[in-house]
Design an enzyme around this catalytic site. Sequence first.
Site, PDB file in Angstrom:
ATOM      1  CE1 TYR A  47      -4.085   1.496  -0.291  1.00  0.00           C
ATOM      2  CE2 TYR A  47      -3.728   2.427   1.891  1.00  0.00           C
ATOM      3  CZ  TYR A  47      -4.458   2.364   0.731  1.00  0.00           C
ATOM      4  OH  TYR A  47      -5.583   3.135   0.570  1.00  0.00           O
ATOM      5  CE  LYS A 102     -21.137 -21.394 -16.095  1.00  0.00           C
ATOM      6  NZ  LYS A 102     -20.813 -22.091 -17.350  1.00  0.00           N
ATOM      7  CB  ALA A 203     -35.156 -21.409 -30.988  1.00  0.00           C
ATOM      8  CB  ALA A 205     -28.295 -18.041 -25.749  1.00  0.00           C
ATOM      9  CG  ASN A 294     -28.999 -31.492 -17.102  1.00  0.00           C
ATOM     10  OD1 ASN A 294     -29.255 -32.614 -16.702  1.00  0.00           O
ATOM     11  ND2 ASN A 294     -27.790 -31.132 -17.517  1.00  0.00           N
ATOM     12  CG  ASN A 326     -21.694 -25.253 -21.474  1.00  0.00           C
ATOM     13  OD1 ASN A 326     -22.177 -26.170 -22.145  1.00  0.00           O
ATOM     14  ND2 ASN A 326     -22.118 -24.014 -21.586  1.00  0.00           N
TER      15      ASN A 326
END
Length: 424
Positions: A47, A102, A203, A205, A294, A326
Site C-alpha cells: 500500500y 463458475k 431456439a 442462446a 437438464n 460446458n
Amino acid sequence: MPTFAPVKYISMKAKEALAYHAQYPKGKLSIQPTKPLDNSQDLSLAYTPGVAAVCNAIAQDQQSVYAYTSKGNLVGIITNGSAVLGLGNLGPLAAKPIMEGKAVLMKKLAGIDAFDIELDEADPQALIKMITALSPTFGGILLEDIKAPICFAIEQALTKTLAIPCFHDDQHGTAIVIAAALKNALKLVKKQFATLRTIIHGAGAGAIATAKLLHTMGIPKSHIIMFDSKGIIHHNRANLSLEKRLFATTLPHTNLATALKDADCFIGLSVGNILKPAHLLQMAPKPIVFALANPTPEIDYQVAKATREDVIISTGRSDYPNQVNNLTGFPYIFRGLLDVQATHFNDTIKLAAVDAIASLVHTPVDGDNALFGPDYFTPSPLDKRLLTSVAPAVARAAMQTHSAQKPIQDWDHYLRHLHLVTNS
C-alpha cells in the site's frame, strides 16, 4: 425485507445442496492475499507509499497493468439472472450460486481467479454500459444466464468495443462442446457434416450458437430444422427474431414427427421427454441423439437405447456415458485466452477448442480402460488432459488470428507451467 413461502417438499439432494452452501464460510468463494503482509515493510510495499510507484508505472504504460496486477488472470463472470439454468428469470440474487460455482470451477480446473458480478438490470443498453465500465478490472468477461435475444446484442456490442475477450458461455461454450461430441459421433456412424440432416429442438442462446457453429463446420442451413416453444421455425412465421430467421426452414414440415422422418441427428436444448420412442424409430439408420435438457433429457437414455440399438446418444447428465457439459470448455478456453492476453474471441478459436476437446477420446489414458466408441466419444468434464490440450490450442489460434498481445515463445515451458497451474 422480502418474505418467502416455506418449501413443503424438498428432495434429499436439494437438502444436501442447501447444507453444502450454508456451511461456514457461506457460499463457495473467498479472497486470499498473494503477497506477504506480515510487517510494516510489507505494508509499505503493498500500500502506501510503495504502491504509488506501481500506479505511476501503469499510468505511463497501460500494458504494464498485466505485469503488476492480477488483471491478466482475472475473469468477470457477469449475469443479470434473466435465464437461470432452465428455471427462467429468477433475478440476480438467485443467479449468484451459479456464478460462484463458475468461479470456483475456473480456479479449481484452470487456476483462474474470477469475480462473480450480478447486475440488477434488464435493459441491454444499460448492461452494455455497465459491463464496459467494469471491463478495466478484468482480463476477460464471461457472460452467463442472460436471456435471448438480448444476450446476442450484448455480446456483439462488447466484442466490438472491448480490448479483452468476451465469451457468452450459454452460447459458445454450449456450441463448442456439442460440436466436439458431434464430430466424434459422426466418425462412429461414418457420416459427414455436409450431408447431415439435423433437428435442433430449442431456439435459445445455446441452440442458435450451436446451429451457427455447426453450419460453419459444414452442415448446410437447409439441412437444419429448428423448433422453439411455438413449434417449427418456418420462413412464413411472423415475428421471428433475426437470429431465428437465420435458420427458418422452407421445407413443408409442420411438426416434430414429420421433421424427424429420416433425420440423422437430433439435438435437444429444450424440455424433458419431448422426443418419443415413436419419433426415434422414424430417424435414419444410426441416429445421433443429444438429449441435453437438464435434469430431465428430451428422451431417457435407457429408453432410447431400448428403442434403437443403433442409437448414438449423449445427455447432459453425469450418470450416463458421454455427458455433454460446458465444463469441458470454458475454464480451459479462458486459460488459453488469458495466457496470451487475447483481445478477442473468434470462430478460429472456437474451432480450435472443438478439435482439441474431440481429440482427447482418441488417445487412451493410463489406467483408464475407456476406448473410443458408442459409450465414449466425448471426454469427461473432469478429464485432466483438457487443460493441457484445450488451453494451448486456444492460445495458438489467438496467435494465428492476431488476437494475442503476448504470444507464447517457448511451448515446452508453457506446457510445464500448465501442469503446475492447478497444483499450486
